[in-house]
Design a protein around this motif. Structure first.
Motif, PDB file in Angstrom:
ATOM      1  N   ALA A 117       0.796  -1.264   0.100  1.00 45.18           N
ATOM      2  CA  ALA A 117       0.164   0.034  -0.017  1.00 45.18           C
ATOM      3  C   ALA A 117       0.957   1.138   0.017  1.00 45.18           C
ATOM      4  N   THR A 121       0.128   4.499   4.671  1.00 43.71           N
ATOM      5  CA  THR A 121      -1.002   3.664   5.053  1.00 43.71           C
ATOM      6  C   THR A 121      -0.562   2.867   6.281  1.00 43.71           C
ATOM      7  N   THR A 123      -2.714   0.538   7.284  1.00 46.82           N
ATOM      8  CA  THR A 123      -3.499  -0.850   7.170  1.00 46.82           C
ATOM      9  C   THR A 123      -2.903  -2.248   7.261  1.00 46.82           C
ATOM     10  N   ARG A 124      -3.049  -3.227   8.092  1.00 46.02           N
ATOM     11  CA  ARG A 124      -2.311  -4.420   8.237  1.00 46.02           C
ATOM     12  C   ARG A 124      -3.468  -5.622   7.645  1.00 46.02           C
ATOM     13  N   ILE A 125      -3.019  -6.383   6.914  1.00 48.25           N
ATOM     14  CA  ILE A 125      -4.012  -7.464   6.503  1.00 48.25           C
ATOM     15  C   ILE A 125      -3.915  -8.855   7.009  1.00 48.25           C
ATOM     16  N   ASP A 126      -4.914  -9.368   7.617  1.00 50.06           N
ATOM     17  CA  ASP A 126      -4.726 -10.597   8.243  1.00 50.06           C
ATOM     18  C   ASP A 126      -5.249 -11.451   7.367  1.00 50.06           C
ATOM     19  N   ALA A 132     -11.557 -10.742   6.332  1.00 45.50           N
ATOM     20  CA  ALA A 132     -10.764  -9.862   6.309  1.00 45.50           C
ATOM     21  C   ALA A 132      -9.785  -9.345   5.341  1.00 45.50           C
ATOM     22  N   ALA A 136     -10.677  -5.957   2.910  1.00 45.10           N
ATOM     23  CA  ALA A 136      -9.627  -5.031   2.937  1.00 45.10           C
ATOM     24  C   ALA A 136      -9.274  -4.750   1.215  1.00 45.10           C
ATOM     25  N   GLN A 139     -12.128  -3.165  -1.189  1.00 43.29           N
ATOM     26  CA  GLN A 139     -12.281  -1.709  -1.628  1.00 43.29           C
ATOM     27  C   GLN A 139     -11.713  -1.377  -2.853  1.00 43.29           C
ATOM     28  N   PHE A 193      -4.098  -0.877  -2.908  1.00 47.05           N
ATOM     29  CA  PHE A 193      -3.330  -1.874  -2.652  1.00 47.05           C
ATOM     30  C   PHE A 193      -2.743  -2.635  -4.085  1.00 47.05           C
ATOM     31  N   VAL A 210       1.743  -4.530   3.668  1.00 46.70           N
ATOM     32  CA  VAL A 210       0.845  -4.780   4.723  1.00 46.70           C
ATOM     33  C   VAL A 210       0.299  -6.003   5.033  1.00 46.70           C
TER      34      VAL A 210
END
Length: 260
Positions: A117, A121, A123-126, A132, A136, A139, A193, A210
């Motif tokens: 990203a 940013t 954001t962290r992606i699981d 989840a 993310a 979007q 992303f 991320v």
């Protein structure tokens, strides 16, 4: 008599030397090999080519693009000496066509797949939760190399399918011509992303990682290289062997590549 004979011999040798001088001067200089390489190798292979040139060899001429595009160029008869692919499938394709020298094929580096990203940013992606992940990435738009042909895109789609997120994000995917084009979309803020290799992320100060895809979510990322059968340049084999040497491996390791 002896003096005359000696003068005749000296004169003959001098004449022979003069006669052979043009032939020696006309000996062709080594020609730089032409290398077709995956776009993700840009910084690392450039440094390796510079290191090879410092050893007294002509610096290889390198053309970077998607492995798919380069393989098609080889199949169409484009003149080149070495091919470095970001996956095994495109090398397999050229092998089936009889366009590489089989004994010269080798896997020389490996890579990892990540989501990036823009640098600011948070954001962290699981990756443990498909919801989840799709929430993310869904979007959108999601930048990635063309999943139908380009290795980075193929790996990315395979990972998203495995993790149950592909159906949720497929409609928002922006298909780039290669992995560096996908990276550029994120760098410019045109996509929030992008899916790229870990080495691409390391090469850019404009993005941050991320999330890292679990290795088991996609096929192993291996980069094979081989000399093309049409090559007649003796410098090509020397550079190929250098790329497999400890000195070159250290260069690729600095750029984030792992063992194949």
């Amino acid at each position: 008599m002896i003096g005359k004979t000696r003068r005749w011999i000296v004169g003959a040798l001098a004449a022979l030397g003069l006669a052979s001088a043009p032939a020696l001067a006309a000996a062709p200089a080594p020609v730089a090999p032409l290398v077709l390489a995956a776009a993700s190798l840009q910084e690392s292979l450039t440094e390796a080519a510079d290191a090879w040139a410092k050893r007294g060899h002509p610096r290889p001429v390198i053309s970077f693009a998607a492995s798919s595009a380069l393989a098609r160029q080889v199949a169409a008869g484009a003149p080149a000496d070495l091919f470095l692919s970001a996956d095994e499938d495109w090398m397999d394709d050229l092998a089936k066509r009889g366009l590489i020298v089989p004994a010269t094929r080798a896997d020389f580096v490996g890579n990892a797949l990540v989501v990036v990203a823009p640098a600011g940013t948070a954001t962290r992606i699981d990756f443990r939760s498909p919801r989840a992940l799709s929430a993310a990435l869904g979007q959108g738009p999601l930048a990635m190399a063309d999943p139908d042909s380009v290795p980075a895109g193929r790996y990315g789609k395979a990972a998203l399918v495995k993790l149950g997120a592909w159906d949720a994000v497929a409609a928002k995917v922006v298909r780039a011509e290669n992995v560096r084009a996908a990276l550029a979309l994120v760098e410019r803020g045109a996509a929030p992303f992008g899916i790229v290799y870990a080495t691409d992320a390391q090469a850019s100060a404009k993005v941050r990682v991320v999330g890292v895809f679990p290795p088991a979510s996609h096929p192993p990322i291996r980069y094979p290289l081989a000399r093309l059968k049409a090559s007649t340049n003796p410098e090509a084999e020397g550079f190929r062997r250098f790329l497999l040497s400890p000195a070159a491996r250290a260069i690729f390791a600095r750029h984030g590549f792992g063992r194949a």
